[in-house]
Design a protein around this motif. Sequence first.
Motif, PDB file in Angstrom:
ATOM      1  N   GLY A 180     -42.424  -7.111 -39.610  1.00 53.22           N
ATOM      2  CA  GLY A 180     -42.318  -5.851 -38.880  1.00 53.22           C
ATOM      3  C   GLY A 180     -42.324  -5.970 -37.371  1.00 53.22           C
ATOM      4  O   GLY A 180     -42.279  -4.955 -36.667  1.00 53.22           O
TER       5      GLY A 180
ATOM      6  N   ALA B 274     -45.287  -5.174 -32.152  1.00 55.98           N
ATOM      7  CA  ALA B 274     -45.434  -4.161 -33.212  1.00 55.98           C
ATOM      8  C   ALA B 274     -46.811  -3.535 -33.107  1.00 55.98           C
ATOM      9  O   ALA B 274     -47.753  -4.138 -32.581  1.00 55.98           O
ATOM     10  CB  ALA B 274     -45.261  -4.786 -34.592  1.00 55.98           C
ATOM     11  N   TYR B 275     -46.931  -2.305 -33.604  1.00 55.64           N
ATOM     12  CA  TYR B 275     -48.251  -1.733 -33.802  1.00 55.64           C
ATOM     13  C   TYR B 275     -48.885  -2.423 -35.003  1.00 55.64           C
ATOM     14  O   TYR B 275     -48.224  -2.668 -36.025  1.00 55.64           O
ATOM     15  CB  TYR B 275     -48.157  -0.230 -34.044  1.00 55.64           C
ATOM     16  CG  TYR B 275     -47.869   0.567 -32.800  1.00 55.64           C
ATOM     17  CD1 TYR B 275     -48.896   0.863 -31.895  1.00 55.64           C
ATOM     18  CD2 TYR B 275     -46.583   1.005 -32.514  1.00 55.64           C
ATOM     19  CE1 TYR B 275     -48.638   1.581 -30.730  1.00 55.64           C
ATOM     20  CE2 TYR B 275     -46.318   1.727 -31.355  1.00 55.64           C
ATOM     21  CZ  TYR B 275     -47.344   2.006 -30.471  1.00 55.64           C
ATOM     22  OH  TYR B 275     -47.085   2.699 -29.330  1.00 55.64           O
TER      23      TYR B 275
ATOM     24  N   ASN C  13     -50.901  -1.422 -37.258  1.00 55.07           N
ATOM     25  CA  ASN C  13     -50.854  -0.660 -38.507  1.00 55.07           C
ATOM     26  C   ASN C  13     -49.477  -0.655 -39.164  1.00 55.07           C
ATOM     27  O   ASN C  13     -49.344  -0.267 -40.326  1.00 55.07           O
ATOM     28  CB  ASN C  13     -51.308   0.782 -38.268  1.00 55.07           C
ATOM     29  CG  ASN C  13     -52.807   0.887 -38.081  1.00 55.07           C
ATOM     30  OD1 ASN C  13     -53.563   0.078 -38.613  1.00 55.07           O
ATOM     31  ND2 ASN C  13     -53.247   1.871 -37.315  1.00 55.07           N
ATOM     32  N   ASP C  14     -48.450  -1.063 -38.416  1.00 47.00           N
ATOM     33  CA  ASP C  14     -47.100  -1.111 -38.983  1.00 47.00           C
ATOM     34  C   ASP C  14     -46.773  -2.462 -39.597  1.00 47.00           C
ATOM     35  O   ASP C  14     -45.729  -2.611 -40.245  1.00 47.00           O
ATOM     36  CB  ASP C  14     -46.056  -0.793 -37.901  1.00 47.00           C
ATOM     37  CG  ASP C  14     -46.100   0.665 -37.461  1.00 47.00           C
ATOM     38  OD1 ASP C  14     -46.602   1.495 -38.240  1.00 47.00           O
ATOM     39  OD2 ASP C  14     -45.644   0.959 -36.345  1.00 47.00           O
TER      40      ASP C  14
ATOM     41  N   ARG D 227     -46.527  -5.431 -42.121  1.00 48.22           N
ATOM     42  CA  ARG D 227     -46.472  -5.392 -43.587  1.00 48.22           C
ATOM     43  C   ARG D 227     -47.763  -5.888 -44.221  1.00 48.22           C
ATOM     44  O   ARG D 227     -48.304  -5.264 -45.155  1.00 48.22           O
ATOM     45  CB  ARG D 227     -45.285  -6.235 -44.084  1.00 48.22           C
ATOM     46  CG  ARG D 227     -45.097  -6.183 -45.607  1.00 48.22           C
ATOM     47  CD  ARG D 227     -44.153  -7.279 -46.077  1.00 48.22           C
ATOM     48  NE  ARG D 227     -44.717  -8.602 -45.840  1.00 48.22           N
ATOM     49  CZ  ARG D 227     -45.500  -9.248 -46.719  1.00 48.22           C
ATOM     50  NH1 ARG D 227     -45.810  -8.687 -47.868  1.00 48.22           N
ATOM     51  NH2 ARG D 227     -45.967 -10.438 -46.430  1.00 48.22           N
TER      52      ARG D 227
ATOM     53  N   ARG E 239     -50.451  -3.268 -43.868  1.00 50.91           N
ATOM     54  CA  ARG E 239     -50.207  -2.092 -44.704  1.00 50.91           C
ATOM     55  C   ARG E 239     -50.420  -2.384 -46.183  1.00 50.91           C
ATOM     56  O   ARG E 239     -50.945  -1.545 -46.924  1.00 50.91           O
ATOM     57  CB  ARG E 239     -48.773  -1.594 -44.496  1.00 50.91           C
ATOM     58  CG  ARG E 239     -48.520  -0.914 -43.151  1.00 50.91           C
ATOM     59  CD  ARG E 239     -47.137  -0.293 -43.098  1.00 50.91           C
ATOM     60  NE  ARG E 239     -46.066  -1.288 -43.130  1.00 50.91           N
ATOM     61  CZ  ARG E 239     -45.309  -1.577 -44.165  1.00 50.91           C
ATOM     62  NH1 ARG E 239     -45.501  -0.947 -45.336  1.00 50.91           N
ATOM     63  NH2 ARG E 239     -44.353  -2.491 -44.084  1.00 50.91           N
TER      64      ARG E 239
END
Length: 344
Positions: free
Chosen positions: A243, A261-262, A264-265, A267, A270
């Motif tokens: 991500g 990337a953030y 929380n984004d 993979r 998540r």
Amino acid sequence: MMVIRPVARSDRNAITELATKTGVGFTSLQDDESQLNDRIERMLRTWDQQAPLSEQGYLFVLEDSDSGKVVGICGIEAAIGLSEPWYNYRVGTLVHASKELDVYTQMPTLFLSNDHTGYSELCTLFLDPQYRHGKNGHLLSKSRLLFIATFQERFADKLIAEMRGVSDEHGHSPFWENLGRHFFAIDFAHADYLTGVGQKSFIAELMPKHPLYVDFLSDEARAVIAQVHPNTIPARKILESEGMRYEGYVDIFDAGPTLEAYVNDLRVVRKSQTRTVEITSAEPTGEIHCLIGNESFAGYRAITGTPEITESHILLTREQAQALHVTSGDTVRLAPLFAQENLS
């Protein structure tokens, strides 16, 4: 079995040997014993929770448990740019227009930037060439993301990774030769070394602060902006599969891209889940390749495997449990090793 664990003082010689194999342009792992010792001590202070945020960093090694050999290294910096400025170039656009002359041009430019100050950083990813097979590279790179998922409160909301830019085996960097050398009468290899031992801000402060027009660079220099070293292509693909994306920032020396990337984004963050450990003597019967890590901060361990997984438990062999330093009833965090797989 291949196991990820925190760096130890006893790893110095093994890491020094790895550093001799990296080549020019691998800024965060220099063949410098003093710098390496200082960095290991800083990492140990972090795990002892004695380091301020500006100094906090994590260094992990990949160990072949059968031989005890350290064959890889990877790291995370908790918050960059807090003790000294963090520089890169933002690739942008300047518009020159005249309505009277009916002229409108868009000029790509490089702006010196501190935009990533305070972000967390993935860094120092290197795997011994003899071990670049199977799932070793995926374990080495993605174990950092599983660690972040487990201890998310210790990291910033956004994460970056500076990718190694283009240079040849002789240390020739087209971008440096066309830009940096005009301001410093030193080779790229020397500039890279100074960056690796903590003098990047000093060099960056002497670079021009005004926007630089990309069109003024040579064709060779323009062609490598946001491109990675051939040896870095696999590492970039792994991070992009998780991500992370290039958002228009490049290194000020070799123009290698910065991925971001953030958290929380990501993979792994998540899709990661927790399970209670159950030790079994049976052979693993799972079909999903998993990244598995314990939940011990200072005693962190991570491995890969294909365990049987239920809604509440994960069945680990005795060897896997020993590698992770867990027993029945402990909790581990796991995530699919590959993007196309799911735990449920």
